[in-house]
Design a protein around this motif. Structure first.
Motif, PDB file in Angstrom:
ATOM      1  N   THR A   4       0.831  -1.205   0.000  1.00  0.00           N
ATOM      2  CA  THR A   4       0.000   0.000   0.000  1.00  0.00           C
ATOM      3  C   THR A   4       0.867   1.258   0.000  1.00  0.00           C
ATOM      4  OG1 THR A   4      -1.102  -1.312   1.680  1.00  0.00           O
ATOM      5  CG2 THR A   4      -2.190   0.711   0.996  1.00  0.00           C
ATOM      6  N   GLU A   5       1.920   1.190   0.778  1.00  0.00           N
ATOM      7  CA  GLU A   5       2.797   2.349   0.879  1.00  0.00           C
ATOM      8  C   GLU A   5       3.509   2.609  -0.460  1.00  0.00           C
ATOM      9  OE1 GLU A   5       5.315   1.899   4.274  1.00  0.00           O
ATOM     10  OE2 GLU A   5       6.374   3.774   3.811  1.00  0.00           O
ATOM     11  N   ILE A   6       3.995   1.543  -1.062  1.00  0.00           N
ATOM     12  CA  ILE A   6       4.688   1.691  -2.351  1.00  0.00           C
ATOM     13  C   ILE A   6       3.714   2.220  -3.404  1.00  0.00           C
ATOM     14  CG2 ILE A   6       5.870   0.461  -4.227  1.00  0.00           C
ATOM     15  CD1 ILE A   6       6.935  -1.501  -2.148  1.00  0.00           C
ATOM     16  N   GLU A   7       2.557   1.599  -3.488  1.00  0.00           N
ATOM     17  CA  GLU A   7       1.580   2.025  -4.495  1.00  0.00           C
ATOM     18  C   GLU A   7       1.133   3.454  -4.251  1.00  0.00           C
ATOM     19  OE1 GLU A   7      -1.646  -0.709  -5.035  1.00  0.00           O
ATOM     20  OE2 GLU A   7      -0.317  -2.335  -5.691  1.00  0.00           O
ATOM     21  N   GLY A   8       0.984   3.820  -2.970  1.00  0.00           N
ATOM     22  CA  GLY A   8       0.572   5.187  -2.627  1.00  0.00           C
ATOM     23  C   GLY A   8       1.601   6.197  -3.097  1.00  0.00           C
ATOM     24  N   ALA A   9       2.877   5.877  -2.892  1.00  0.00           N
ATOM     25  CA  ALA A   9       3.936   6.799  -3.299  1.00  0.00           C
ATOM     26  C   ALA A   9       3.980   6.925  -4.822  1.00  0.00           C
ATOM     27  CB  ALA A   9       5.281   6.319  -2.764  1.00  0.00           C
ATOM     28  N   PHE A  49      12.510   8.857  -9.836  1.00  0.00           N
ATOM     29  CA  PHE A  49      11.723   8.945  -8.597  1.00  0.00           C
ATOM     30  C   PHE A  49      11.866   7.660  -7.775  1.00  0.00           C
ATOM     31  CE2 PHE A  49       7.714   7.718  -6.525  1.00  0.00           C
ATOM     32  CZ  PHE A  49       7.645   8.702  -5.544  1.00  0.00           C
ATOM     33  N   ILE A  50      11.752   6.522  -8.439  1.00  0.00           N
ATOM     34  CA  ILE A  50      11.860   5.241  -7.724  1.00  0.00           C
ATOM     35  C   ILE A  50      13.222   5.137  -7.041  1.00  0.00           C
ATOM     36  CG2 ILE A  50      12.047   2.727  -8.075  1.00  0.00           C
ATOM     37  CD1 ILE A  50       9.866   3.029 -10.250  1.00  0.00           C
ATOM     38  N   HIS A  51      14.244   5.581  -7.723  1.00  0.00           N
ATOM     39  CA  HIS A  51      15.584   5.525  -7.160  1.00  0.00           C
ATOM     40  C   HIS A  51      15.696   6.412  -5.913  1.00  0.00           C
ATOM     41  CE1 HIS A  51      19.799   4.890  -6.873  1.00  0.00           C
ATOM     42  NE2 HIS A  51      20.111   6.127  -7.160  1.00  0.00           N
ATOM     43  N   ARG A  52      15.149   7.619  -6.012  1.00  0.00           N
ATOM     44  CA  ARG A  52      15.251   8.568  -4.885  1.00  0.00           C
ATOM     45  C   ARG A  52      14.362   8.144  -3.719  1.00  0.00           C
ATOM     46  NH1 ARG A  52      12.853  12.893  -6.014  1.00  0.00           N
ATOM     47  NH2 ARG A  52      12.391  12.608  -8.232  1.00  0.00           N
ATOM     48  N   ARG A  53      13.123   7.746  -4.024  1.00  0.00           N
ATOM     49  CA  ARG A  53      12.139   7.510  -2.979  1.00  0.00           C
ATOM     50  C   ARG A  53      12.363   6.183  -2.250  1.00  0.00           C
ATOM     51  NH1 ARG A  53       9.033   6.383   0.297  1.00  0.00           N
ATOM     52  NH2 ARG A  53       6.888   7.016   0.694  1.00  0.00           N
TER      53      ARG A  53
END
Lengths: 88, 504
Positions: A4-9, A49-53
């Motif tokens: 949920t957290e990953i999808e939310g981000a 974004f994926i790399h940074r987050r």
């Protein structure tokens, strides 16, 4: 980090950066490539974004359309990549 | 001589040489020749003969290349269809060109009921992904069809301003004049390895395939999925030892910025680009790194002319801030610029670029023949020196986004099919790879403007993917100019103001 957290981000990034805040109709199964939400330019900023987050680097060989069809597919990819031993 | 003779000739000379490297592996010229001959028999059995059209609705593969050759061997012309386009658009093209047969992949999942909806719906020929075995019973070649050079080799559909795609008809004469020029300019050799980056429904793919076939060289098909991964495109060049690469500048720029293209130890011997302006800053970086060992060629030409001017980048002056020229006429074409007053532009003047010559199309499908008439490109150029042109701007509203040319009218017509919309105008924000399609819309009376996602979905059902809108700006009304027409310039200015106020 759970799904949920990953999808939310990911959702937050897509809404803010690509859809200019208009989130109407976006869910985890929206066909992102088919509807032109993600094109090759958006892909570059999404990977960044994926790399940074998440501190996860998606291997080049995984940058395939089937891994980016939907938010849930990208979420699974991020989770998988996070479990791989790598440079992070 | 016909376009079909290129593969036949190479198969006679070097049957064991690799012709195509596709997603299913490599096939030799001998295999491609036999495959094409076998498919030509099947097409002929379905009634395909000289002058017919055959639509190719296939993924990019060696099978699609074999199908093209098979169609040509029947004396017919092929019509490649974007496999990523919505079915409604594909069917519209199939109907428009009144295709005799539609070639599809063996695993195509087109619902049978849908494809046989109308009484005039053409039969489907399913093609497997594997080349026929290289041994076995000899294939009886269909009776040799003599081709008039003015007969059509293929039709490429491009965006049309009225909302319907339009077919650009290319004859054997025009295709061969262009391919011969490209082959000779590159000095193509049997040991060359051409990358085929552009999809087959784009004119850029013609050079990759046929310059390779003319030389008996191999062509390596870039898998469609790699479009999203610039680093894998660079890896593709390395892995296949590509010697000739041809794409839009946007792709080269993405490869430079995100794929470490400039880190290649053995770059291709020629990098070709066309379809849009290559911003000088990025071209200079490419030239500084590879200019000494690699030929850089800027090609120009609307689909209607194949390629009609070319400029080899041998040097970039340090003080140059504008894009390099599109160059001088090529392929036997005569090119000139016509001023607003209707006379030939002199050095230093600007005008619309006109083209006449062997590479020019035969006309639009269903339209009057082009004949000897010059083709007016709609592109405004400046005469840099005698016979050398620099691109300035479009004369009409045609847009270039994601390397694809499109008419705002076609997108607007699709948008207006949405019941909640009353008016729509589409303009471009940004340039080069960051260009975005912005739709200004006015909602129908009593309706709320749909969300950007709802309209993307709506577009995806009607238009090629590159033509799906990126951003949405609902307005109470569209600005009009003194003639009462939608003031597109005002819309573009509005976007410029937005950017300067920080909204992206």
């Amino acid at each position: 980090m759970d799904d949920t957290e990953i999808e939310g981000a990911l959702r937050g990034f897509i809404v803010e950066t690509i859809l200019e805040g208009d989130d109407a109709g976006l869910d985890a199964s929206t066909p992102l490539l088919e509807w032109g939400v993600i094109d090759s330019l958006a892909m570059v900023s999404l990977l960044d974004f994926i790399h940074r987050r998440f501190a996860v680097r998606i291997p080049d060989a995984e940058v395939l359309p089937r891994n980016f069809q939907t938010i849930s597919a990208i979420g699974r990819l991020v989770k998988r990549a996070a479990q791989e031993p790598g440079d992070g | 001589m016909s376009v079909a003779s290129l593969v036949m000739g190479a198969a006679r000379r070097t049957p064991e040489a690799i012709a195509v490297v596709g997603p299913e592996g490599a096939i030799t010229y001998g295999q491609l020749d036999r495959w094409a001959a076998a498919l030509a028999v099947e097409l002929a059995e379905l009634g395909v003969g000289p002058g017919d059209r055959v639509a190719l609705w296939q993924a990019k593969s060696a099978a699609a290349v074999a199908a093209m050759q098979a169609v040509l061997r029947c004396g017919a012309c092929y019509v490649p269809i974007d496999p990523a386009s919505p079915r409604s658009r594909a069917r519209r093209i199939i109907a428009d060109c009144s295709a005799r047969v539609v070639v599809v992949d063996h695993d195509d999942d087109e619902p049978a009921g849908e494809s046989r909806g109308g009484s005039g719906d053409p039969p489907r020929l399913r093609v497997g992904s594997e080349a026929p075995a290289s041994s076995g019973a000899p294939i009886e070649p269909p009776a040799l069809v003599t081709v008039d050079p003015e007969q059509l080799a293929y039709i490429l559909y491009t965006s049309g301003s009225t909302g319907a795609p339009k077919g650009v008809c290319i004859s054997h004469r025009a295709a061969l004049a262009f391919v011969r020029w490209a082959h000779d300019t590159l000095g193509a050799r049997p040991d060359d390895r051409f990358a085929s980056h552009a999809p087959f429904h784009f004119d850029l793919s013609v050079l990759d395939l046929y310059a390779a076939f003319m030389a008996g060289a191999r062509v390596c098909l870039v898998p469609e999925g790699l479009a999203y991964a610039p680093a894998r495109l660079v890896e593709f060049i390395r892995e296949h030892e590509i010697s000739v690469w041809y794409s839009v500048p946007s792709v080269l720029m993405l490869m430079m910025e995100h794929g470490e293209l400039l880190g290649l130890q053995r770059p291709p011997r020629a990098l070709l680009f066309a379809g849009e302006v290559f911003p000088i800053k990025h071209l200079r970086a490419l030239w500084e790194r590879f200019g000494a060992t690699c030929r850089l060629l800027n090609l120009y030409g609307p689909t209607e002319t194949n390629v009609c001017t070319a400029h080899e980048v041998t040097h970039i002056e340090p003080e140059r801030t504008t894009p390099v020229p599109i160059g001088e006429g090529c392929g036997g074409d005569e090119v000139w610029a016509v001023t607003a007053e209707g006379r030939r532009a002199e050095v230093g003047e600007t005008g619309e670029l006109w083209v006449r010559g062997p590479t020019v199309m035969s006309g639009y499908w269903g339209g009057p023949p082009q004949g000897e008439r010059p083709y007016a490109t709609g592109d405004v150029v400046r005469v840099a020196s005698a016979g050398v042109f620099e691109y300035v701007a479009r004369r009409d509203h045609m847009l270039k986004v994601r390397g694809v040319r499109m008419e705002p009218g076609e997108i607007e017509a699709a948008l207006l099919e949405h019941p909640a919309l009353h008016q729509a105008a589409v303009v471009v924000s940004g340039e080069g790879p960051s260009a975005r399609l912005v739709a200004f819309v006015v909602a129908a009376e009593g309706a709320a403007a749909p969300s950007v996602l709802a309209l993307k979905r709506h577009c995806a059902q009607r238009l090629p993917r590159a033509m799906i809108i990126d951003q949405l700006r609902p307005l109470a009304q569209l600005p009009v100019n003194a003639n009462g027409k939608v003031d597109r310039r005002a819309l573009v200015e509005r976007l410029g103001e937005e950017r300067s106020h920080g909204r992206h």
